[in-house]
Scaffold this motif. Structure first.
Motif, PDB file in Angstrom:
ATOM      1  N   UNK A 134       0.894  -1.104  -0.026  1.00 12.59           N
ATOM      2  CA  UNK A 134      -0.062   0.111  -0.241  1.00 12.59           C
ATOM      3  C   UNK A 134       0.947   1.257   0.124  1.00 12.59           C
ATOM      4  N   UNK A 135       1.063   1.826  -1.199  1.00 11.85           N
ATOM      5  CA  UNK A 135       2.093   3.048  -1.311  1.00 11.85           C
ATOM      6  C   UNK A 135       1.335   4.345  -0.728  1.00 11.85           C
ATOM      7  N   UNK A 136       0.109   4.364  -0.574  1.00 11.38           N
ATOM      8  CA  UNK A 136      -0.512   5.608   0.058  1.00 11.38           C
ATOM      9  C   UNK A 136      -1.688   5.109   0.985  1.00 11.38           C
ATOM     10  N   UNK A 137      -1.767   5.812   2.127  1.00 13.93           N
ATOM     11  CA  UNK A 137      -2.983   5.553   2.910  1.00 13.93           C
ATOM     12  C   UNK A 137      -2.978   7.042   3.559  1.00 13.93           C
ATOM     13  N   UNK A 138      -4.203   7.256   3.884  1.00 15.74           N
ATOM     14  CA  UNK A 138      -4.433   8.490   4.566  1.00 15.74           C
ATOM     15  C   UNK A 138      -3.859   8.812   6.108  1.00 15.74           C
ATOM     16  N   UNK A 139      -3.494   7.803   6.746  1.00 19.48           N
ATOM     17  CA  UNK A 139      -2.801   7.792   7.959  1.00 19.48           C
ATOM     18  C   UNK A 139      -1.309   8.010   7.828  1.00 19.48           C
ATOM     19  N   UNK A 140      -0.820   8.056   6.470  1.00 21.17           N
ATOM     20  CA  UNK A 140       0.575   8.337   6.375  1.00 21.17           C
ATOM     21  C   UNK A 140       0.803  10.052   6.266  1.00 21.17           C
ATOM     22  N   UNK A 141      -0.421  10.522   6.179  1.00 26.61           N
ATOM     23  CA  UNK A 141      -0.361  12.236   6.344  1.00 26.61           C
ATOM     24  C   UNK A 141      -0.237  12.876   7.699  1.00 26.61           C
ATOM     25  N   UNK A 142      -0.558  11.959   8.616  1.00 26.79           N
ATOM     26  CA  UNK A 142      -0.686  12.371  10.062  1.00 26.79           C
ATOM     27  C   UNK A 142       0.872  12.459  10.504  1.00 26.79           C
ATOM     28  N   UNK A 143       1.319  13.545  11.421  1.00 28.85           N
ATOM     29  CA  UNK A 143       2.440  13.566  12.047  1.00 28.85           C
ATOM     30  C   UNK A 143       2.637  12.590  13.133  1.00 28.85           C
ATOM     31  N   UNK A 145       0.935   9.884  13.720  1.00 26.05           N
ATOM     32  CA  UNK A 145       0.885   8.592  13.389  1.00 26.05           C
ATOM     33  C   UNK A 145       2.391   7.993  13.030  1.00 26.05           C
ATOM     34  N   UNK A 146       3.300   8.962  12.807  1.00 29.20           N
ATOM     35  CA  UNK A 146       4.594   8.456  12.259  1.00 29.20           C
ATOM     36  C   UNK A 146       5.443   7.931  13.595  1.00 29.20           C
ATOM     37  N   UNK A 147       4.653   7.891  14.830  1.00 34.24           N
ATOM     38  CA  UNK A 147       5.392   7.594  15.832  1.00 34.24           C
ATOM     39  C   UNK A 147       4.940   5.866  16.273  1.00 34.24           C
ATOM     40  N   UNK A 148       3.957   5.534  15.290  1.00 39.14           N
ATOM     41  CA  UNK A 148       3.615   4.166  15.616  1.00 39.14           C
ATOM     42  C   UNK A 148       4.701   3.215  15.399  1.00 39.14           C
ATOM     43  N   UNK A 150       7.723   3.563  16.620  1.00 32.80           N
ATOM     44  CA  UNK A 150       8.317   3.897  17.771  1.00 32.80           C
ATOM     45  C   UNK A 150       7.871   3.595  19.075  1.00 32.80           C
ATOM     46  N   UNK A 151       6.951   4.172  19.605  1.00 31.96           N
ATOM     47  CA  UNK A 151       6.303   3.908  21.108  1.00 31.96           C
ATOM     48  C   UNK A 151       4.934   4.284  21.230  1.00 31.96           C
ATOM     49  N   UNK A 152       4.115   4.533  20.119  1.00 29.30           N
ATOM     50  CA  UNK A 152       2.895   4.889  20.072  1.00 29.30           C
ATOM     51  C   UNK A 152       1.843   4.167  19.539  1.00 29.30           C
ATOM     52  N   UNK A 153       0.615   3.809  20.136  1.00 29.06           N
ATOM     53  CA  UNK A 153      -0.406   2.961  19.925  1.00 29.06           C
ATOM     54  C   UNK A 153      -1.537   3.669  19.513  1.00 29.06           C
ATOM     55  N   UNK A 154      -1.990   3.272  18.134  1.00 28.52           N
ATOM     56  CA  UNK A 154      -3.181   3.859  17.766  1.00 28.52           C
ATOM     57  C   UNK A 154      -4.537   3.148  17.261  1.00 28.52           C
ATOM     58  N   UNK A 155      -5.881   3.880  17.466  1.00 30.38           N
ATOM     59  CA  UNK A 155      -6.974   3.200  16.867  1.00 30.38           C
ATOM     60  C   UNK A 155      -7.517   4.162  15.728  1.00 30.38           C
ATOM     61  N   UNK A 156      -7.739   3.667  14.561  1.00 29.60           N
ATOM     62  CA  UNK A 156      -8.343   4.502  13.773  1.00 29.60           C
ATOM     63  C   UNK A 156      -9.723   3.723  13.408  1.00 29.60           C
ATOM     64  N   UNK A 157     -10.706   4.945  13.434  1.00 28.43           N
ATOM     65  CA  UNK A 157     -11.948   4.218  13.037  1.00 28.43           C
ATOM     66  C   UNK A 157     -12.610   5.027  11.860  1.00 28.43           C
ATOM     67  N   UNK A 158     -12.893   4.130  10.730  1.00 32.34           N
ATOM     68  CA  UNK A 158     -13.148   4.863   9.281  1.00 32.34           C
ATOM     69  C   UNK A 158     -14.447   5.350   9.495  1.00 32.34           C
ATOM     70  N   UNK A 159     -14.484   6.545   8.818  1.00 31.68           N
ATOM     71  CA  UNK A 159     -16.047   7.233   8.659  1.00 31.68           C
ATOM     72  C   UNK A 159     -16.859   6.416   7.732  1.00 31.68           C
ATOM     73  N   UNK A 160     -16.520   5.429   7.035  1.00 27.68           N
ATOM     74  CA  UNK A 160     -17.398   4.709   6.272  1.00 27.68           C
ATOM     75  C   UNK A 160     -18.181   3.723   7.272  1.00 27.68           C
ATOM     76  N   UNK A 161     -17.987   3.379   8.192  1.00 34.32           N
ATOM     77  CA  UNK A 161     -18.546   2.606   9.415  1.00 34.32           C
ATOM     78  C   UNK A 161     -20.125   3.070   9.397  1.00 34.32           C
TER      79      UNK A 161
END
Length: 188
Positions: A134-143, A145-148, A150-161
């Motif tokens: 996956x060469x592009x994903x909207x999460x890649x634009x978040x500054x 999210x780049x910490x995932x 290293x040491x951060x944990x994330x949950x993403x809920x899509x608006x399409x739900x």
């Protein structure tokens, strides 16, 4: 001449909400809350494997092992059938009076082809199921999210739900112990 200027929010629609957590235990608890809220299109991203996170998310077991098993059996049977056909039907050679239909002689190659088919199926099946690369994903634009990695944990809920409501979902993520919640814009 009229030039129309569009902002990022006019150009892209909302992809979803991204919530940041500081520890494995906090994301585990948050995943249980999101699962219990009934969301279907969401994911958890962690820097390392969190034991039983798939159960906290309510994920079903993958069907990939069954595909790998079927392809392994297919590879083994194909290799054995090909060797028997070449040795018995197509080009029979009587060497030292040994029988043409001697299965033990074909076991090593049959095993290796079974492993080869299984490994290739597991590798390419995982790529296909995970939609990689996956060469592009909207999460890649978040500054953040780049910490995932290293040491951060994330949950993403899509608006399409189907359950997604911006205010209610944001409140759920904040109540689940998120250190930060942000809107992510973009499309897959």
């Amino acid at each position: 001449m009229h030039i129309e200027v569009m902002t990022m929010s006019e150009n892209n629609k909302l992809y979803g909400l991204l919530a940041e957590y500081d520890s494995a235990s906090s994301i585990f608890t948050a995943c249980e809350k999101v699962r219990d809220a009934g969301f279907k299109k969401w994911d958890a991203c962690t820097p390392f494997c969190v034991h039983n996170l798939d159960k906290a998310m309510g994920l079903k077991p993958s069907f990939l092992p069954w595909i790998v098993l079927c392809m392994g059996i297919t590879g083994g049977c194909s290799a054995l059938a090909f060797m028997l056909w070449t040795s018995v039907v197509d080009y029979p050679l009587n060497i030292g009076g040994k029988p043409l239909w001697s299965i033990p002689a074909y076991i090593p190659v049959t095993f290796e082809v079974t492993v080869l088919f299984s490994c290739l199926t597991a590798c390419f099946g995982m790529f296909f199921i995970c939609r990689l690369p996956m060469l592009h994903h909207p999460l890649f634009e978040s500054e953040r999210f780049k910490q995932v990695t290293n040491d951060k944990f994330f949950i993403v809920i899509e608006s399409a739900d189907e359950q997604f409501d911006l205010a209610a979902t944001k409140a759920l993520l904040e109540d689940s112990g998120a250190a930060h919640v942000e809107e992510v814009e973009g499309q897959l």
